[in-house]
Design an enzyme around this catalytic site. Sequence first.
Site, PDB file in Angstrom:
ATOM      1  N   SER A  23      45.831  30.505  35.645  1.00 11.53           N
ATOM      2  CA  SER A  23      44.421  30.805  35.419  1.00 11.53           C
ATOM      3  C   SER A  23      43.960  31.917  36.348  1.00 11.53           C
ATOM      4  CB  SER A  23      43.586  29.538  35.638  1.00 11.53           C
ATOM      5  OG  SER A  23      42.277  29.719  35.161  1.00 11.53           O
ATOM      6  N   ASN A  24      42.689  32.223  36.323  1.00  9.14           N
ATOM      7  CA  ASN A  24      42.085  33.226  37.195  1.00  9.14           C
ATOM      8  C   ASN A  24      41.011  32.567  38.039  1.00  9.14           C
ATOM      9  OD1 ASN A  24      43.287  35.659  36.527  1.00  9.14           O
ATOM     10  ND2 ASN A  24      41.940  36.001  34.800  1.00  9.14           N
ATOM     11  N   ARG A  25      40.705  33.154  39.153  1.00  4.03           N
ATOM     12  CA  ARG A  25      39.554  32.677  39.928  1.00  4.03           C
ATOM     13  C   ARG A  25      38.279  33.075  39.193  1.00  4.03           C
ATOM     14  NH1 ARG A  25      40.237  31.604  45.499  1.00  4.03           N
ATOM     15  NH2 ARG A  25      42.282  32.189  46.274  1.00  4.03           N
ATOM     16  N   ALA A  90      36.728  35.685  32.735  1.00  2.00           N
ATOM     17  CA  ALA A  90      37.917  36.158  33.459  1.00  2.00           C
ATOM     18  C   ALA A  90      39.126  35.667  32.674  1.00  2.00           C
ATOM     19  CB  ALA A  90      37.918  35.605  34.877  1.00  2.00           C
ATOM     20  N   VAL A  91      39.465  36.431  31.641  1.00  2.00           N
ATOM     21  CA  VAL A  91      40.554  36.024  30.749  1.00  2.00           C
ATOM     22  C   VAL A  91      41.884  36.203  31.481  1.00  2.00           C
ATOM     23  CG1 VAL A  91      41.647  36.452  28.514  1.00  2.00           C
ATOM     24  CG2 VAL A  91      39.180  36.876  28.791  1.00  2.00           C
TER      25      VAL A  91
END
Length: 214
Positions: A23-25, A90-91
């Site tokens: 994932s992303n932050r 935030a893909v």
Amino acid sequence: MFKKILITSGPTLEPIDPVRYISNRSSGRTGYYLAMEARMRNLGPVTFITGPTVHLPTQVEVVQVETAQEMRTAVGGHFRSSDVIIMAAAVSDYRSMKYYPDKMKKSSERITLELVKTPDILLEIGRHKRKNQILVGFAAETEDIFANAQRKLLAKNLDLLVLNEISDANPAFGNEENQVYLVRPDGVRRLDKMNKAHIAAVIWDDIVSLAGHS
Ligand code: CTP
């Protein structure tokens, strides 16, 4: 004022096995404030497509997704009928090539995970954007931030790019405050460090002024 507003928000989550993911932050705060501000100003009906987050706006249409592919499908269903599209999500840029249906056991000291690119939703939308649509993207950069921002603005056919410089002085993620730049084809504007609700209000001022000029 607008026929329909589409906002994406939050991170996406790309599963590796039943208990792990990439994932992303992203807290999803900025997207949340953008939706609430649009509602407060009565700018038009909002569709809010979000990855997993606790920040869900009220009194707008909320579509919850998990992966980049699911977000792409959901965006595809709303893109044509929207006149403002804000891609604050935030893909995750990559996902595991393989999904392991059984939990991976830690039997070896080193493992290699092969990653493949996810679809760049904003790039696809930019290619199909019509003249009467306003497209807003976000960027998080750590180096050559203005050159990269200009490149993205052009490549993704954006009307406005909200640029985050990620540094120790401005961690951006997870904080209530942030310092951003608003990058448009006609110039760059630096906003002072301010809370994310205030940033959302300034972004909307800019979009409304862009709509007046189109
Ligand atoms: N975005 C998207 N789909 C992706 C990746 C990003 O729609 N698969 C959108 C985000 O919603 C955001 C912008 O693109 O508006 C962020 O782009 P960013 O990740 O900063 O840049 P990239 O163009 O992916 O390039 P790079 O990661 O190499 O900086």
